[in-house]
Design a protein around this motif. Structure first.
Motif, PDB file in Angstrom:
ATOM      1  N   GLY A   1     -17.144 -11.791   4.968  1.00 52.95           N
ATOM      2  CA  GLY A   1     -18.220 -10.884   5.324  1.00 52.95           C
ATOM      3  C   GLY A   1     -17.772  -9.549   5.876  1.00 52.95           C
ATOM      4  O   GLY A   1     -18.430  -8.978   6.738  1.00 52.95           O
TER       5      GLY A   1
ATOM      6  N   HIS B   1     -22.148 -13.493  14.773  1.00 55.00           N
ATOM      7  CA  HIS B   1     -22.762 -12.251  14.284  1.00 55.00           C
ATOM      8  C   HIS B   1     -23.944 -11.842  15.164  1.00 55.00           C
ATOM      9  O   HIS B   1     -24.161 -10.653  15.418  1.00 55.00           O
TER      10      HIS B   1
ATOM     11  N   THR C   1     -25.777 -13.247  -4.445  1.00 56.54           N
ATOM     12  CA  THR C   1     -25.969 -13.357  -3.004  1.00 56.54           C
ATOM     13  C   THR C   1     -26.982 -14.462  -2.751  1.00 56.54           C
ATOM     14  O   THR C   1     -27.808 -14.783  -3.614  1.00 56.54           O
TER      15      THR C   1
ATOM     16  N   GLY D   1     -20.403 -14.576   2.800  1.00 57.64           N
ATOM     17  CA  GLY D   1     -20.206 -13.910   4.080  1.00 57.64           C
ATOM     18  C   GLY D   1     -21.406 -13.100   4.536  1.00 57.64           C
ATOM     19  O   GLY D   1     -22.146 -12.536   3.724  1.00 57.64           O
ATOM     20  N   VAL D   2     -21.601 -13.065   5.859  1.00 55.91           N
ATOM     21  CA  VAL D   2     -22.652 -12.247   6.465  1.00 55.91           C
ATOM     22  C   VAL D   2     -22.075 -10.864   6.701  1.00 55.91           C
ATOM     23  O   VAL D   2     -21.185 -10.684   7.525  1.00 55.91           O
ATOM     24  N   HIS D   3     -22.575  -9.873   5.980  1.00 54.87           N
ATOM     25  CA  HIS D   3     -22.019  -8.526   6.042  1.00 54.87           C
ATOM     26  C   HIS D   3     -22.812  -7.669   7.020  1.00 54.87           C
ATOM     27  O   HIS D   3     -23.996  -7.400   6.814  1.00 54.87           O
TER      28      HIS D   3
ATOM     29  N   ASN E   1     -21.100 -14.295  -3.139  1.00 59.09           N
ATOM     30  CA  ASN E   1     -20.981 -13.898  -1.737  1.00 59.09           C
ATOM     31  C   ASN E   1     -21.620 -14.929  -0.817  1.00 59.09           C
ATOM     32  O   ASN E   1     -22.762 -15.336  -1.017  1.00 59.09           O
TER      33      ASN E   1
END
Length: 346
Positions: free
Chosen positions: A244, A43, A288, A266-268, A264
């Motif tokens: 994500g 990311h 989160t 995942g890195v969004h 959650n």
């Protein structure tokens, strides 16, 4: 020293860097023995993490040997073998007192992000007394790299936030390393079903060997129907999002049961739709979290007791000089069948 650096071109590069030095009394300098690559590093290379700027030495996971310590360090000395937490915690701020180490006012996730990280021959670790852990003699140090981040992330952000309970039903969307870590640690609580969802048949096959009761390839767009069939149209009590991207978060909303939880991980990097027009009356919770690594001591014990085997998550090994190849392998997991890759100085 040699280090893997986030270059201006948005790629990884092997560079010569000065060996880090003690800059604060609570610092330790650690000679890296093993490190690894995280999805978060990818990311960063995509520009999704603005706090990590070009020129940064990447990496926030690893094991090593203490090279030197600052004057205020009391729990470690030169020569100690240590696990490096991906989160640096001062231990005294208001967030640390609530064990929310990821939000430490003076630290948090800074390694490989705001300060130089572990994908190098040496790393400076702030707040050493709170951010390092002694490794017992005879332990599999390579496997323990998984305790720096991936296992506590899957456990804390997925399993604990997802409120997994005995007899409950769980779906994990994303069978990558973090999703598989959530799968391994969800079994601490004996859920009645753990459904793994992904588009990669190889990873789904691995998930089955790790303990998934059911696997679903979502490439055909029929994952929701498949989950509903498995759960008598009820959906699952816990959905763990471990990818994500907007599509996977949307899938989570479609398969959560009334009264359930979407956790959650995942890195969004992009906005994701929240369908309150469908969820407003469903009594669900959405959580989160950034990993706090508060569960590392517990995970040390479960690993020592062989309740879980972190080595199962390792698929490839590289030297630091092969860092670019390591990133290429990890970033093309569908082709290379990579899970976690281990990088060692030599």
């Amino acid at each position: 020293m040699k280090a893997l650096v986030y270059s201006k071109s948005g790629k990884i590069a092997l560079e010569d860097r000065p060996k880090p030095e003690i800059t604060a009394p609570g610092d330790a300098i650690v000679r890296i023995v093993h490190t690894t690559i995280c999805g978060t590093d990818l990311h960063i290379l995509k520009g999704d993490v603005p706090t990590a700027t070009p020129g940064r030495v990447l990496g926030h996971e690893g094991v090593g040997v203490i090279d030197s310590v600052g004057a205020a360090v009391t729990s470690f000395k030169k020569g100690d073998h240590v696990l490096i937490s991906c989160v640096s915690a001062c231990g005294t701020c208001s967030f640390c007192r609530k064990q929310m180490y990821s939000h430490c006012i003076h630290g948090g996730w800074i390694l490989g992000n705001a300060i130089d990280g572990t994908q190098a021959e040496f790393v400076r670790t702030p707040f050493a007394d709170m951010s390092l852990y002694h490794i017992p003699k005879g332990a599999d140090e390579e496997a323990l790299v998984m305790l720096s981040d991936i296992l506590p992330t899957g456990f804390e952000c997925g399993v604990l936030n997802g409120k997994v309970e005995p007899g409950s039903t769980v779906a994990i969307v994303g069978a990558g390393p973090v999703g598989l870590a959530a799968l391994l640690t969800a079994q601490f609580y004996s859920p009645s079903a753990i459904i793994m969802i992904d588009i990669d048949d190889n990873r789904l096959k691995i998930a089955k060997t790790f303990g998934a009761t059911d696997v679903i390839n979502s490439a055909d767009g029929k994952a929701t129907a498949a989950v509903m069939k498995l759960t008598d149209k009820a959906g699952v009590d816990t959905v763990i999002e471990a990818v994500g991207i907007p599509a996977t978060f949307e899938l989570c909303q479609q398969i959560v049961a009334a009264g359930g939880t979407i956790a959650n991980i995942g890195v969004h990097g992009k906005p994701a739709d929240l369908h309150l027009e469908k969820l407003w009356d469903r009594n669900i919770a959405i959580t989160t979290r950034l990993v706090d690594t508060a569960t590392i001591p517990m995970l040390f014990k479960t690993t020592a007791a062989k309740t879980i085997d972190p080595a199962l998550l390792i698929s490839h090994r590289f030297t630091l000089a092969e860092g670019e190849k390591a990133y290429e392998t990890f970033g093309n997991a569908a082709k290379t069948k990579a899970l976690k890759v281990i990088i060692s100085p030599a």
